[in-house]
Design a protein around this motif. Structure first.
Motif, PDB file in Angstrom:
ATOM      1  N   PRO A 133       0.815  -1.154   0.057  1.00  0.00           N
ATOM      2  CA  PRO A 133      -0.099  -0.061  -0.007  1.00  0.00           C
ATOM      3  C   PRO A 133       0.917   1.292  -0.177  1.00  0.00           C
ATOM      4  CG  PRO A 133      -0.329  -1.314   2.200  1.00  0.00           C
ATOM      5  CD  PRO A 133       0.537  -2.029   1.065  1.00  0.00           C
ATOM      6  N   LYS A 134       0.439   2.303  -0.608  1.00  0.00           N
ATOM      7  CA  LYS A 134       1.118   3.536  -0.864  1.00  0.00           C
ATOM      8  C   LYS A 134       0.977   4.254   0.631  1.00  0.00           C
ATOM      9  CE  LYS A 134       1.525   3.159  -4.924  1.00  0.00           C
ATOM     10  NZ  LYS A 134       2.867   2.942  -5.615  1.00  0.00           N
ATOM     11  N   ASN A 175       1.894   7.733   2.979  1.00  0.00           N
ATOM     12  CA  ASN A 175       2.180   9.327   3.212  1.00  0.00           C
ATOM     13  C   ASN A 175       2.922   9.734   4.497  1.00  0.00           C
ATOM     14  OD1 ASN A 175       1.445  10.092   0.463  1.00  0.00           O
ATOM     15  ND2 ASN A 175      -0.719  10.495   1.349  1.00  0.00           N
ATOM     16  N   GLU A 184       0.001   7.858   7.030  1.00  0.00           N
ATOM     17  CA  GLU A 184      -1.223   7.509   6.497  1.00  0.00           C
ATOM     18  C   GLU A 184      -0.968   6.446   5.308  1.00  0.00           C
ATOM     19  OE1 GLU A 184      -3.639  11.715   6.585  1.00  0.00           O
ATOM     20  OE2 GLU A 184      -2.271  11.283   5.129  1.00  0.00           O
ATOM     21  N   ALA A 233      -3.083   4.080   2.672  1.00  0.00           N
ATOM     22  CA  ALA A 233      -4.188   3.744   1.498  1.00  0.00           C
ATOM     23  C   ALA A 233      -4.458   2.145   1.615  1.00  0.00           C
ATOM     24  CB  ALA A 233      -4.038   4.454   0.411  1.00  0.00           C
ATOM     25  N   VAL A 234      -5.283   1.745   2.223  1.00  0.00           N
ATOM     26  CA  VAL A 234      -5.509   0.452   2.409  1.00  0.00           C
ATOM     27  C   VAL A 234      -7.125   0.150   2.228  1.00  0.00           C
ATOM     28  CG1 VAL A 234      -3.693  -0.758   3.497  1.00  0.00           C
ATOM     29  CG2 VAL A 234      -5.112   0.498   4.659  1.00  0.00           C
ATOM     30  N   PRO A 235      -7.926   0.536   1.101  1.00  0.00           N
ATOM     31  CA  PRO A 235      -9.460   0.269   1.029  1.00  0.00           C
ATOM     32  C   PRO A 235      -9.806  -1.137   1.059  1.00  0.00           C
ATOM     33  CG  PRO A 235      -8.501   0.861  -0.878  1.00  0.00           C
ATOM     34  CD  PRO A 235      -7.185   1.084  -0.204  1.00  0.00           C
ATOM     35  N   TYR A 279      -8.806   3.972  11.590  1.00  0.00           N
ATOM     36  CA  TYR A 279      -9.091   3.619  10.257  1.00  0.00           C
ATOM     37  C   TYR A 279     -10.329   4.201   9.675  1.00  0.00           C
ATOM     38  CZ  TYR A 279      -9.572   0.480   6.108  1.00  0.00           C
ATOM     39  OH  TYR A 279      -9.915  -0.172   4.897  1.00  0.00           O
ATOM     40  N   GLU A 302     -12.447   5.371   6.053  1.00  0.00           N
ATOM     41  CA  GLU A 302     -12.714   5.725   4.608  1.00  0.00           C
ATOM     42  C   GLU A 302     -11.443   5.098   3.803  1.00  0.00           C
ATOM     43  OE1 GLU A 302     -14.057   9.323   3.666  1.00  0.00           O
ATOM     44  OE2 GLU A 302     -15.713   9.409   5.043  1.00  0.00           O
ATOM     45  N   GLY A 303     -11.171   3.803   4.078  1.00  0.00           N
ATOM     46  CA  GLY A 303      -9.717   3.156   3.546  1.00  0.00           C
ATOM     47  C   GLY A 303      -8.439   3.873   3.917  1.00  0.00           C
ATOM     48  N   ILE A 304      -8.548   4.510   4.819  1.00  0.00           N
ATOM     49  CA  ILE A 304      -7.164   5.119   5.151  1.00  0.00           C
ATOM     50  C   ILE A 304      -6.827   4.792   6.597  1.00  0.00           C
ATOM     51  CG2 ILE A 304      -5.712   7.345   5.373  1.00  0.00           C
ATOM     52  CD1 ILE A 304      -6.388   6.917   2.440  1.00  0.00           C
ATOM     53  N   SER A 327      -4.544   5.640   9.624  1.00  0.00           N
ATOM     54  CA  SER A 327      -3.734   6.823  10.012  1.00  0.00           C
ATOM     55  C   SER A 327      -2.984   6.649  11.422  1.00  0.00           C
ATOM     56  CB  SER A 327      -4.634   8.355  10.390  1.00  0.00           C
ATOM     57  OG  SER A 327      -5.115   8.426   9.022  1.00  0.00           O
TER      58      SER A 327
END
Length: 158
Positions: free
Chosen positions: A52-53, A55, A66, A68-70, A132, A134-136, A138
């Motif tokens: 996963p990407k 940030n 953060e 991205a793991v939807p 967690y 909306e798919g993010i 943190s």
């Protein structure tokens, strides 16, 4: 692990920083992004798994990671910290079975990943928290009080 070597823009392999005990944000980010390459880059067998990407943001008071793991649930994640290393992993399994008169077809699905980050000494690991939404995913990494940047102040001349 990988065998990549980070070469500074000046081309020198010698670190010109005489103070190597205190990691800078730049060194920390280089360390984070130069590790944990997925096996699809190091082998001839393409499993289709991607990492996963991520940030990473820094403020005067904290770092925020953060990811991205939807499509996952909070319960799918395993987050650990051990010896200043933050590990984020997940493992999902799926099994479908289709029965008809003459045959049974089963399909299995499995996916997982693990990302690790070496934390700077300035992080207060007792106060790390994660959320967690909306798919993010943190993760808030608060800094120790002594590591927080103090505001500028004026000094009177006596």
């Amino acid at each position: 692990m990988n065998n990549l070597v980070s070469v500074p823009k000046n081309g020198s392999l010698v670190n010109s920083n005489s103070n190597q005990n205190f990691p800078t944000l730049s060194n920390w980010l280089d360390d984070i992004f130069n590790r944990d390459l997925p096996s699809v880059f190091t082998s001839n067998f393409n499993t289709g798994i991607t990492l996963p990407k991520v940030n990473i943001k820094e403020t005067a008071d904290d770092f925020t990671v953060e990811m991205a793991v939807p499509g996952l649930k909070k319960s799918d994640f395993q987050i650990d910290i051990d010896n200043q290393v933050l590990s984020i992993s997940t493992e999902t399994k799926e099994e479908n079975e289709h029965k008809e008169e003459n045959y049974t077809r089963r399909e299995f699905g499995y996916s997982s990943f693990k990302r690790t980050f070496t934390l700077p000494e300035s992080v207060n690991d007792e106060k790390i928290n994660a959320s967690y939404k909306e798919g993010i995913l943190s993760i808030l990494l608060p800094k120790k009080e002594e590591a927080k940047q103090k505001p500028a102040r004026s000094i009177k001349i006596s």
